[in-house]
Design an enzyme around this catalytic site. Structure first.
Site: not given
Ligand SMILES: CC(C)(COP(=O)(O)OP(=O)(O)OC[C@H]1O[C@@H](n2cnc3c(N)ncnc32)[C@H](O)[C@@H]1OP(=O)(O)O)[C@@H](O)C(=O)NCCC(=O)NCCS
Length: 323
Positions: A111, A250, A280
């Site tokens: 991520c 993020h 996500n």
């Protein structure tokens, strides 16, 4: 002095939309997902690979930058779900784009991957080695998700891309602070399919080729390390949080982002989010939110943009950008 600036952006996600109601059959609910994670729906690939998504995003970013694929010197692709274990996903994208002058490689920081890839691109430009670098963050976590478990709610598929180019103007990426702590490696992992535990019938039967996540550990780590890293980059560059025009983070969960904003004293309306529509997308989140922001907002010369990411590894970091 050579600086590295954002010359163009693009993004792409599969057309197939999966709404929260889909996960009721695995013990989750729309209410829980929206309240805890901020997600309403996500895009899930129905056959498109990570390099297919990356190619579309990359093509759009190159067009937005006013360049052609042969102008690209380097492609840095952040992904945890490459089309194959070898070669790199970046090789697939280089071929699809016909970016015949580009060197291409992948970055693996899950991520945080896009932020690590951006920092890599900037170093190549500032050193004078390359002029135009295509950074792509792309993932298809649907391919490493166990759809019979309720933690299937977290991720979506998508890609974002940024053309970063050299300039002598007083603008661009000012600084990066990046961190890794490998002691966190078991808190988010895909246990099998690598050299430690090659794929066998047993690993497949045990579902060890799917991601495993320790949600509370991710939450606690994120709300601890990200605010500290934001404060660190601001102090180091003699800036204050009030000077930040917006945070492009993020997109792990709305609760994490609200807690991060609270801890650094940033009003939440300065935090860009799109997890309601994409969930996500791992490597995709920062370049996708950047592309959306630049298509919707207008910035003035000197405006300060802040980037922040945290992910498996652990990996985390921040970046400051002067418009
Ligand atoms: C996942 C997360 C919301 C869980 O919350 P938590 O309070 O820390 O942990 P718990 O496991 O005790 O779960 C709390 C409650 O949520 C429920 N829950 C957990 N996951 C759920 C899901 N997918 N759907 C529905 N309910 C869920 C639990 O059953 C529990 O309910 P209870 O209080 O009635 O027992 C939280 O840890 C989190 O946001 N983590 C970050 C995850 C993340 O961002 N991952 C992205 C990777 S970068």
């Amino acid at each position: 002095m050579t600086n590295a600036y954002i010359r163009g952006t693009g993004s792409y996600a599969p057309k197939n939309i999966v709404k929260n109601a889909f996960f009721e059959k695995v013990g989750s609910s729309d209410k829980w997902i929206y309240e805890n994670l901020g997600i309403k729906e996500r895009r899930i690939s129905t056959g498109e690979t990570t390099s297919d998504l990356a190619y579309q995003a990359g093509k759009a970013a190159i067009k937005d930058a006013g360049l052609t694929p042969t102008d690209i010197d380097l492609i840095v692709l952040a992904t945890a779900t490459a089309d194959r274990l070898a070669p790199s996903c970046a090789c697939f994208v280089q071929e699809k784009l016909k970016a015949t002058n580009a060197v291409a490689f992948d970055i693996s920081a899950v991520c945080s991957g896009a932020l690590f890839a951006i920092s890599t691109a900037v170093q190549y430009i500032k050193s004078g080695m390359y002029k135009n670098v295509l950074v792509i963050g792309a993932d298809t976590f649907s391919t490493i998700t166990d759809w019979s478990r309720r933690d299937a709610v977290f991720f979506g598929d998508g890609a974002g891309a940024i053309v970063i180019s050299e300039t002598t103007e007083d603008k661009g990426f000012i600084d990066f602070i990046l961190h890794t702590d490998g002691s966190g490696k078991d808190h988010f992992t895909v246990p099998a399919g690598g050299s430690e535990k090659p794929a066998t019938n047993t690993t497949i039967e045990n579902g060890e080729h799917y991601f495993q996540m320790n949600g509370p550990a991710v939450y606690q780590t994120a709300i601890d390390v990200v605010p500290k890293c934001i404060n660190k980059i601001l102090t180091k560059n003699e800036r204050t949080i009030d000077e930040v025009k917006c945070l492009l983070p993020h997109q792990p969960s709305i609760k994490i982002l609200k807690e991060v904003a609270k801890r650094v004293d940033l009003p939440f309306d300065k935090v860009k989010t799109n997890m309601d529509r994409y969930a996500n997308t791992s490597g995709g989140t920062i370049p996708i939110i950047l592309d959306e922001t630049l298509k919707n907002d207008k910035f003035e010369k000197g405006d300060l943009l802040l980037f922040a990411a945290v992910g498996a590894g652990w990996t985390w970091g921040t970046a400051l950008y002067k418009w």
